[in-house]
Design an enzyme around this catalytic site. Sequence first.
Site, PDB file in Angstrom:
ATOM      1  N   TYR A   1      -6.973  10.808  10.024  1.00  0.00           N
ATOM      2  CA  TYR A   1      -6.386  11.266  11.280  1.00  0.00           C
ATOM      3  C   TYR A   1      -6.931  12.629  11.687  1.00  0.00           C
ATOM      4  CZ  TYR A   1      -3.113   7.398  10.659  1.00  0.00           C
ATOM      5  OH  TYR A   1      -2.548   6.157  10.488  1.00  0.00           O
TER       6      TYR A   1
ATOM      7  N   GLY B   1     -10.462   1.135  11.405  1.00  0.00           N
ATOM      8  CA  GLY B   1      -9.317   1.997  11.709  1.00  0.00           C
ATOM      9  C   GLY B   1      -9.578   2.861  12.931  1.00  0.00           C
TER      10      GLY B   1
ATOM     11  N   GLY C   1     -13.163   2.074   5.677  1.00  0.00           N
ATOM     12  CA  GLY C   1     -14.312   2.964   5.610  1.00  0.00           C
ATOM     13  C   GLY C   1     -15.497   2.496   6.425  1.00  0.00           C
TER      14      GLY C   1
ATOM     15  N   TYR D   1       0.824  -1.206   0.000  1.00  0.00           N
ATOM     16  CA  TYR D   1       0.000   0.000   0.000  1.00  0.00           C
ATOM     17  C   TYR D   1       0.863   1.263   0.000  1.00  0.00           C
ATOM     18  CZ  TYR D   1      -3.155   3.675   1.483  1.00  0.00           C
ATOM     19  OH  TYR D   1      -3.852   4.852   1.558  1.00  0.00           O
TER      20      TYR D   1
ATOM     21  N   GLY E   1     -15.113   1.686   9.942  1.00  0.00           N
ATOM     22  CA  GLY E   1     -14.903   1.895  11.370  1.00  0.00           C
ATOM     23  C   GLY E   1     -13.779   1.102  12.011  1.00  0.00           C
TER      24      GLY E   1
ATOM     25  N   ASN F   1      -0.213  10.377   1.542  1.00  0.00           N
ATOM     26  CA  ASN F   1      -1.306   9.486   1.923  1.00  0.00           C
ATOM     27  C   ASN F   1      -2.516  10.287   2.401  1.00  0.00           C
ATOM     28  OD1 ASN F   1      -2.933   7.393   2.762  1.00  0.00           O
ATOM     29  ND2 ASN F   1      -1.333   6.341   3.916  1.00  0.00           N
ATOM     30  N   LYS F   2      -3.176  10.937   1.443  1.00  0.00           N
ATOM     31  CA  LYS F   2      -4.307  11.805   1.769  1.00  0.00           C
ATOM     32  C   LYS F   2      -5.436  11.074   2.485  1.00  0.00           C
ATOM     33  CE  LYS F   2      -7.072  15.601   0.188  1.00  0.00           C
ATOM     34  NZ  LYS F   2      -7.417  15.988   1.538  1.00  0.00           N
TER      35      LYS F   2
END
Length: 163
Positions: A137, A103, A99, A27, A101, A130-131
């Site tokens: 964050y 993380g 996407g 990744y 939850g 890493n947008k």
Amino acid sequence: MSQVFIRDAVINDVPLIYHFINQLAIYEKEPDAVTATEQDIERTLFGEGATAHSVICFDSEAPDAEPIGFAVYFFNYSTWLGRNGLYLEDLYVSEDKRGRGAGKALMQFLARRAIEKDCGRFEWVVLDWNKPAIDFYESIGAQAQGEWIIYRLDGEQLHQFVQ
């Protein structure tokens, strides 16, 4: 996503942790950068005197739940605070499970661990390109520390420096 389940990693998780490490490297556009072996991971996470730790995230608490992510962290120290901090080394959620939850659940789990251990900080770094990670964050209230620049000695430069 249904309720995720997070637990501390155990030695039998080493192949899974190693898999997630390699997926993260892919990744991050560095598929050949992982030089660690499963034996290295076992020794450094579970061997005598290990100072790094890992957690595993599952899609549910069911006995046959699918592992969908992991995190590796360790404790650092702030002289200014006179307290330990929790440093997140790696966090990865499988691409097809993002996407939903997982993380955020991993980050909350580690934030609770930091509070339980009386840490004064919870820190990590993110690649500047890493947008999706940066947006994530910032969505949880984290703030970039733009005034700090990371320096590193590794490999041959590290060996040359001590000569």
